[in-house]
Design a protein around this motif. Structure first.
Motif: not given
Lengths: 263, 92, 210
Positions: A44, A53-57, A78, A90-92, A149
């Motif tokens: 991602r 990036e710091n708001r992802i739960v 924001k 990210q971990t999948r 192209v």
């Protein structure tokens, strides 16, 4: 019912994520309700480009697997109230989602939002199939390079075989001085080869790097060239008739641009 | 320096963008010709549908192929006709 | 994709749940992929519990399982009931801390029922979930979740605590948006819950597990 647009390219590194972030933010600037969907599961990036990036739960896979409700996974931007992000896991990997789930997800989002913009991963495998599954229309990003192209051509063919017709083209990272010297394919060359409608051109602009560093899409800037180019594309998507930026000129690109915009 | 001289003498072809364009054109001709068997089947079915409006054809012996040469791709169809359909003419 | 093999962390350690119906060959294949993709996850010598009620294994299948686990330095044993332990009162002792001796990179994930000690960094996009405390000898730039089963006394300690997100029990804190005038202290910091919010303070000199 909103519109679902997928941003795709085939080749990596041509500016899909940047284009997704800027078009989405551009729509939000005009008051549209927008959600950006990062379909690049496992790699991602849209979250960092947007500075969220710091708001992802929770993420897209949490939604499709039913670990959370769709609303819980949406992150509000924001800067703009009407702009949201649905981040990728990210971990999948790409196989954690299938096209049918994406179709459901897209139609759910389209009920809430005016525009659903999907950032497609590079390549033509599962991730690509997932990303385009629920899309109403496609925007193909390319750069004036043989490799990009060529891949764009392949993508146009694949989109057609999936029943997605009439994709629009964005040519990114045009360098006016190289075009002028004849060392870079110009827009006409590319359109002639790909034979699809041109949606817009984005000049190479160092401001893109700066804005990505900051986690703030370039379109927020009132003066950056790329910002103006992206705003033009947004207006075209909304149905306005906006002339293309002129990029070949004796006095140089910037001069001509000044003339066009009258400052 | 060489570039400059070539430009000076108006050698258009030396521009790298023309090289790019020509290479791309060739690459795409070949890329586009590499279509899947399913694609060919769909094409064949569609052709049969259209042609059947005008004539009866031998579907078993019908052959549709893309042939590749260095600079072009050709669609070659070999379709044995059994009988012309009269109705198609009468509609005119 | 159908998941025939599920690892489940619980207070008593790691459990392996096998599908009752899937072909055993498929199970071994999926298990192999899981072990391969998450070598970090499984610390050497770890004992994986396989509930027998879940699936009855033949002797031959048991041997296959043993040799596969052995390749990854793991052992397994059968336990009686699949729902063991999950919700049992904390009669069992807390598991030993898991020690990871390398840097966790983006996309890598550690999940452990006890405390986790990382001798390295946790990079952006990496995630550590621990039932107990988390201690990181280097920088924590990813997501750290301590006390994942609801332990509000759990803490997160790192030499450079600049995590994008810290979670303790059910409380989530994220880094400030504006990092320009943010000065990173050069001492080790600890995050813990105070008055229902995550706070960060200088770590105690000696960190000890109880």
């Amino acid at each position: 019912m909103g519109e679902v647009i997928v941003i795709t390219s085939g080749k990596g590194g041509v500016g899909k994520t940047t284009t997704t972030a800027n078009l989405g933010t551009g729509f939000a600037l005009l008051g549209k309700k927008v959600v950006l969907v990062d379909a690049d599961i496992g790699l991602r990036n849209l979250d960092v480009v947007m500075g969220l990036e710091n708001r992802i739960v929770y993420d897209l896979v949490d939604v499709t697997e039913g670990n959370c409700r769709l609303k819980q996974a949406l992150i509000r931007d924001k800067r703009y109230e009407s702009l949201y992000l649905l981040p990728a896991a990210q971990t999948r990997d790409k196989n954690a989602v299938n096209p049918d789930q994406m179709k459901v997800l897209c139609s759910d989002l389209a009920e809430e939002f005016d525009y659903v913009i999907i950032d497609c991963p590079a390549g033509i495998e599962q991730g690509f199939k997932n990303a385009i599954a629920g899309a109403d229309r496609a925007i193909i990003v390319t750069t004036p390079e043989v490799s990009a192209v060529r891949d764009a051509d392949r993508i146009i063919g694949l989109l057609e075989s999936e029943g997605k017709h009439d994709p629009k083209l964005v040519v990114n990272r045009i360098r006016p001085h190289m075009v002028k010297k004849g060392d870079m394919m110009n827009i006409d060359d590319i359109i002639e080869i790909l034979a699809i409608d041109l949606l817009g051109i984005i000049p190479e602009d160092e401001y893109i790097v700066i804005s990505t560093n900051r986690g703030e899409p370039a379109v927020v800037s009132p003066v950056a060239l790329a910002s103006i180019a992206y705003k033009n594309i947004v207006r075209r998507l909304l149905g306005e008739n906006v002339p293309l930026m002129t990029i070949e000129s004796n006095e140089g690109f910037f001069y001509k641009l000044k003339k066009v915009f009258g400052f | 320096m060489l570039e400059f001289i070539q430009k000076f003498f108006g050698k258009e072809a030396a521009c790298s963008k023309n090289i790019a364009k020509e290479r791309l054109r060739l690459v795409l001709v070949h890329d586009r010709a590499n279509v899947s068997p399913q694609f060919m089947e769909v094409l064949k079915d569609d052709m049969i549908k259209v042609i059947s409006n005008y004539m009866e054809i031998n579907e078993q012996e019908m052959e549709v192929n893309l042939t590749n040469t260095n600079s072009s791709v050709t669609l070659v169809a070999n379709i044995p006709v059994n009988r012309m359909k009269r109705s198609a003419f009468q509609q005119e | 994709m159908q998941e025939d093999v599920i690892f489940k962390g619980s207070k008593t350690g790691l459990q392996l749940l096998l599908s009752e119906t899937a072909d055993f060959g498929n199970i071994i294949q999926q298990l192999k992929e899981k072990l391969e993709s998450a070598t970090n996850f499984f610390s050497k010598g770890c004992i994986v519990k396989v509930p027998i009620a879940n699936r009855v294994l033949t002797t031959e299948q048991q041997q296959q399982l043993t040799s596969l686990f052995a390749d990854y330095g793991l052992k397994w044993k059968e336990v009686q009931d699949p729902s063991v332990s999950d919700e049992q009162p904390a009669a069992e002792p807390t598991p030993k801390p898991m020690i990871i001796t390398k840097t966790l990179r983006g996309g890598q994930e550690i999940m452990y029922s006890g405390a986790v000690i990382i001798m390295g960094d946790v990079n952006p996009g990496a995630k550590v979930t621990a039932g107990g405390d988390i201690v990181i000898s280097g920088a924590c730039r990813g997501v750290a979740h301590a006390g994942a089963y609801g332990d509000e006394k759990a803490t997160i300690t790192a030499k450079r605590l600049i995590a994008s997100q810290l979670r303790i029990a059910d409380v989530i804190a994220r880094s400030p948006d504006n990092l320009d005038d943010f000065i990173q202290p050069d001492y080790t910091e600890t995050a813990c819950i105070k008055d229902g919010a995550v706070v960060i303070e200088p770590a105690k000199q000696q960190y000890t597990f109880n």
